[in-house]
Design a protein around this motif. Sequence first.
Motif, mmCIF file in Angstrom:
data_model
loop_
_atom_site.group_PDB
_atom_site.id
_atom_site.type_symbol
_atom_site.label_atom_id
_atom_site.label_comp_id
_atom_site.label_asym_id
_atom_site.label_seq_id
_atom_site.Cartn_x
_atom_site.Cartn_y
_atom_site.Cartn_z
ATOM 1 N N GLU A 69 64.225 -59.140 -0.399
ATOM 2 C CA GLU A 69 65.163 -58.014 -0.421
ATOM 3 C C GLU A 69 65.145 -57.323 -1.779
ATOM 4 N N GLU A 70 64.926 -56.015 -1.777
ATOM 5 C CA GLU A 70 64.916 -55.223 -2.999
ATOM 6 C C GLU A 70 66.305 -54.660 -3.261
ATOM 7 N N THR A 71 66.577 -54.351 -4.504
ATOM 8 C CA THR A 71 67.875 -53.813 -4.880
ATOM 9 C C THR A 71 68.116 -52.477 -4.189
ATOM 10 N N GLY A 72 69.187 -52.393 -3.469
ATOM 11 C CA GLY A 72 69.556 -51.147 -2.797
ATOM 12 C C GLY A 72 68.908 -50.948 -1.450
ATOM 13 N N MET A 73 67.903 -51.766 -1.106
ATOM 14 C CA MET A 73 67.203 -51.564 0.164
ATOM 15 C C MET A 73 68.129 -51.812 1.344
ATOM 16 N N ALA A 74 68.893 -52.904 1.282
ATOM 17 C CA ALA A 74 69.807 -53.214 2.379
ATOM 18 C C ALA A 74 70.872 -52.133 2.514
ATOM 19 N N ARG A 75 71.330 -51.613 1.391
ATOM 20 C CA ARG A 75 72.341 -50.558 1.431
ATOM 21 C C ARG A 75 71.793 -49.302 2.090
ATOM 22 N N VAL A 109 80.349 -35.536 10.609
ATOM 23 C CA VAL A 109 79.545 -34.966 9.526
ATOM 24 C C VAL A 109 80.056 -35.455 8.172
ATOM 25 N N GLY A 110 81.388 -35.501 8.012
ATOM 26 C CA GLY A 110 81.959 -36.023 6.771
ATOM 27 C C GLY A 110 81.582 -37.483 6.547
ATOM 28 N N ALA A 111 81.591 -38.279 7.621
ATOM 29 C CA ALA A 111 81.212 -39.689 7.506
ATOM 30 C C ALA A 111 79.754 -39.830 7.084
ATOM 31 N N MET A 112 78.885 -38.945 7.576
ATOM 32 C CA MET A 112 77.483 -38.975 7.151
ATOM 33 C C MET A 112 77.372 -38.723 5.651
ATOM 34 N N GLY A 113 78.166 -37.785 5.161
ATOM 35 C CA GLY A 113 78.150 -37.504 3.730
ATOM 36 C C GLY A 113 78.617 -38.696 2.911
ATOM 37 N N LEU A 114 79.654 -39.391 3.385
ATOM 38 C CA LEU A 114 80.139 -40.577 2.681
ATOM 39 C C LEU A 114 79.078 -41.673 2.656
ATOM 40 N N LEU A 115 78.391 -41.852 3.773
ATOM 41 C CA LEU A 115 77.350 -42.874 3.832
ATOM 42 C C LEU A 115 76.182 -42.533 2.905
ATOM 43 N N ALA A 116 75.823 -41.247 2.843
ATOM 44 C CA ALA A 116 74.738 -40.841 1.951
ATOM 45 C C ALA A 116 75.127 -41.072 0.490
ATOM 46 N N ALA A 117 76.365 -40.747 0.142
ATOM 47 C CA ALA A 117 76.823 -40.971 -1.229
ATOM 48 C C ALA A 117 76.806 -42.457 -1.574
ATOM 49 N N TRP A 118 77.193 -43.292 -0.617
ATOM 50 C CA TRP A 118 77.185 -44.737 -0.847
ATOM 51 C C TRP A 118 75.768 -45.273 -0.959
ATOM 52 N N ALA A 119 74.874 -44.767 -0.106
ATOM 53 C CA ALA A 119 73.496 -45.261 -0.104
ATOM 54 C C ALA A 119 72.779 -44.956 -1.411
ATOM 55 N N PHE A 120 73.041 -43.787 -1.977
ATOM 56 C CA PHE A 120 72.366 -43.392 -3.219
ATOM 57 C C PHE A 120 73.191 -43.721 -4.459
ATOM 58 N N ASP A 121 74.227 -44.561 -4.261
ATOM 59 C CA ASP A 121 75.030 -45.067 -5.382
ATOM 60 C C ASP A 121 75.597 -43.935 -6.234
ATOM 61 N N ALA A 122 76.131 -42.900 -5.550
ATOM 62 C CA ALA A 122 76.762 -41.793 -6.258
ATOM 63 C C ALA A 122 78.060 -42.264 -6.902
ATOM 64 N N PRO A 123 78.499 -41.600 -7.967
ATOM 65 C CA PRO A 123 79.769 -41.980 -8.597
ATOM 66 C C PRO A 123 80.919 -41.940 -7.588
ATOM 67 N N GLY A 124 81.622 -43.048 -7.462
ATOM 68 C CA GLY A 124 82.718 -43.129 -6.509
ATOM 69 C C GLY A 124 82.285 -43.279 -5.071
ATOM 70 N N GLY A 125 80.977 -43.473 -4.845
ATOM 71 C CA GLY A 125 80.482 -43.566 -3.475
ATOM 72 C C GLY A 125 81.051 -44.758 -2.728
ATOM 73 N N GLN A 126 81.161 -45.888 -3.407
ATOM 74 C CA GLN A 126 81.711 -47.083 -2.766
ATOM 75 C C GLN A 126 83.160 -46.860 -2.349
ATOM 76 N N LEU A 127 83.941 -46.267 -3.250
ATOM 77 C CA LEU A 127 85.353 -46.012 -2.952
ATOM 78 C C LEU A 127 85.499 -45.012 -1.809
ATOM 79 N N LEU A 128 84.671 -43.968 -1.816
ATOM 80 C CA LEU A 128 84.727 -42.981 -0.741
ATOM 81 C C LEU A 128 84.397 -43.610 0.607
#
Length: 286
Positions: A67-73, A227-246
């Motif tokens: 497993e690579e870092t971020g791959m599972a996410r 559509v909003g949920a897709m945006g939240l998932l994309a932010a979380w996947a790419f480790d955007a600031p606050g992505g986990q909280l969103l």
Amino acid sequence: MTVVDPDTQADWVPEAGEASDTDAEDMPLSMRLSIADTLTLGNATCGFMAVYFTTTGILIPHLTGSEETGMARHSAATAVILMLMAAIFDLFDGLVARKLRSSPMGAELDNLSDLISFGLAPAYFVLVYGMVADDAHQRVSALAAIVVLLAVVLRLARFSCVTLKDGMFQGMPSPFGALTVVSIVLLELPFVPTLLAIIGVAWLMVSRVEYPKPRGVLAVAMLSWIVGAMGLLAAWAFDAPGGQLLLQTGCALQVVLGAVIPLFATARRVNTFRDNRREARAAQLP
């Protein structure tokens, strides 16, 4: 087919264009796909690909220790986004079928596609969660996954057999249930609360609680939420600031909606029952 002209006794073979037109006209209606059916097949494809990304991006790397870092996410986000896309296809195939036409096998295709995208895919997501999470129990998670799958199977079978009043579903719709189950997993709660919440959603899917069908303003609201949920998932996947909280906030809102709607439906049924009793008493008065 070869036709013999009675005047010339010569064989006549129809032109290729004529043969294709005849074949098209003779094709049974049950074999013709409509535009709505094409959208339904898109639903099934998204569900299958969600299983694919869950397997190749989460389960196999975990089992092989590669497993690579971020791959599972990234893979988890992709799998859930595909389930959301399946929900969009499911929303639009019904709208298109009402506006245009639906083939005789449209209802069967819809049920089979929903079983893949909102039964198998989320159940498999729960199963893999039980295999990779640190505090999870694999066998218990497998049991919870089976419960989710069977709940969707029973719900879809009942939907095909029971006639309900227009504009309402009986039991939590399978797309809403699937997204709620996945949201519970993504919240990363302790294992026991996660398990109980998943079983609760499965029970709601086979319950008699009424849910409104997504039409008009409600359909627009549902599409906006997806559509909003897709945006939240994309932010979380790419480790955007606050992505986990969103993501956690979005998942919590999804779970809250899943819990609140039955309460509103129950309160409405109680109020309707009281109004009916009052009318009956008023009718009995002289």
